[in-house]
Design an enzyme around this catalytic site. Structure first.
Site, PDB file in Angstrom:
ATOM      1  N   CYS A 168      -4.175   1.385  -6.174  1.00 22.19           N
ATOM      2  CA  CYS A 168      -4.152   2.724  -6.767  1.00 22.19           C
ATOM      3  C   CYS A 168      -3.286   2.754  -8.023  1.00 22.19           C
ATOM      4  CB  CYS A 168      -3.597   3.745  -5.769  1.00 22.19           C
ATOM      5  SG  CYS A 168      -4.443   3.818  -4.186  1.00 22.19           S
ATOM      6  N   ASP A 169      -2.134   2.074  -7.985  1.00 22.71           N
ATOM      7  CA  ASP A 169      -1.123   2.258  -9.017  1.00 22.71           C
ATOM      8  C   ASP A 169      -0.759   1.014  -9.810  1.00 22.71           C
ATOM      9  OD1 ASP A 169      -0.916   4.921  -8.133  1.00 22.71           O
ATOM     10  OD2 ASP A 169       0.529   4.364  -6.588  1.00 22.71           O
TER      11      ASP A 169
ATOM     12  N   CYS B  13       0.395   1.776  -2.542  1.00 23.68           N
ATOM     13  CA  CYS B  13      -0.967   1.338  -2.791  1.00 23.68           C
ATOM     14  C   CYS B  13      -1.058   0.613  -4.126  1.00 23.68           C
ATOM     15  CB  CYS B  13      -1.911   2.542  -2.768  1.00 23.68           C
ATOM     16  SG  CYS B  13      -3.627   2.122  -3.147  1.00 23.68           S
TER      17      CYS B  13
END
Length: 342
Positions: free
Chosen positions: A150-151, A147
């Site tokens: 997300c990261d 993701c």
């Protein structure tokens, strides 16, 4: 059709008209339609993945009605608010088991609570596909990710790679250039399957470099990703590439584990439905979204199948009693006519 003979059982456990499992575009669209039909749907949205894959997406530019685009999480929030406005109940929990046999379906949650309904819409979407390499799980969260939204922030001014050749891989790589100093795209073939516009964006980005005809043979690093071992898919030769992070974007697998052995599946592993309907192989159980779609897998197509599922549920319940008739109890429903062909 706004009211039905089928309703909550008096003097017994409350039996709902419909339980919707999943809270992506399919689940929430089904909830909007079901709620507007006065079916008072319960949406089991998951405790950790509520909103589906769009919660991990940045700009959504191809969903009708948003000419300037919309952030994935914002779109899902609007869908949820719309469903709740019409009376849908959203529950943040996870389904751990299903009993779909018989006229009343039972849904058991991680909290231990059980819910019953006359119909179920299964819209659990799909899960990120993994490479299946030994270091993948060990280094998850330590440089390996599925993701970018997300990261990506954690890889500012770092060198990273994205594995894949579809739209999701191009979107991940393009997004990651906001943070990383260098982004490799590793693809096992010499051409991409991504849409033309997504390819053009990636090709035009100076931070992106393509590595063709190559697959990841191993992920290197003890406590964090330090690189990957690459294998040439043409001649089999190998070499190492130094990296700080690896993002895997090679597709998704439908989340069907709860219904294995209960619902019929297609050769692609998706839930079988009858033609263009949402009817599965079990009466009273309907499916929608990516869990039935191995081909298109778009937010708008998922939403469309959510509409179909809600309408199919409405027809299914209506076939079991005319509007305005006395309520049908759980014991009596077994004597009602089958509505598979409704």
């Amino acid at each position: 059709m706004s009211s039905y003979a089928v309703g909550p059982t008096k003097g017994a456990t409350h039996v709902r008209h419909v339980i919707i499992i999943g809270s992506g575009p399919a689940g929430y669209t089904a909830a909007i339609y079901a709620a507007r039909a006065n079916l008072e749907p319960l949406v089991v949205a998951s405790s950790v993945e509520a909103g589906g894959e769009l919660m991990n997406t940045t700009d959504v530019e191809n969903f009708p009605g948003f000419p300037e685009g919309i952030q994935g999480p914002d779109l899902m929030t609007k869908m949820q608010e719309q469903a709740e406005r019409f009376g849908a109940e959203v529950l943040y929990d996870d389904v751990v088991s299903l009993d779909l046999n018989g006229p009343i379906k039972k849904v058991t949650l991680g909290s231990g609570k059980e819910y019953e309904a006359y119909s179920v819409v299964y819209a659990t979407g799909s899960a990120y596909r993994k490479l299946g390499l030994p270091g993948e799980e060990r280094l998850s969260g330590r440089g390996v990710s599925w993701c970018a939204t997300c990261d990506g922030f954690f890889f500012r001014d770092r060198t990273i790679a994205v594995v894949g050749g579809g739209d999701s891989a191009m979107e991940e790589a393009t997004f990651l250039t906001k943070f990383a100093s260098k982004v490799y795209i590793i693809h096992r073939k010499d051409s991409l399957r991504a849409s033309k516009i997504m390819q053009e964006r990636a090709f035009a980005n100076d931070k992106i470099e393509f590595i063709w005809n190559t697959e990841v043979a191993d992920i290197l690093g003890e406590d964090a990703v330090s690189g990957v071992e690459l294998r040439d898919t043409v001649d089999g030769s190998t070499r190492n590439l130094d990296l700080d992070g690896l993002f895997v974007a090679i597709g998704n697998d439908p989340r069907t584990h709860l219904v294995h052995g209960t619902l019929d599946l297609t050769p692609e592993g998706t839930i079988w439905v009858d033609g263009r309907s949402s009817r599965t192989s079990v009466s009273g159980v309907f499916a929608a979204g990516d869990v039935i779609d191995p081909t298109y897998r778009q937010a708008i197509t998922a939403a469309g199948t959510g509409t179909i599922a809600a309408l199919d549920v409405e027809h299914y319940l209506a076939a079991r009693g005319e509007a305005g008739a006395p309520e049908v109890t759980a014991d009596q429903i077994e004597d009602l006519p089958d509505a598979d062909a409704a």
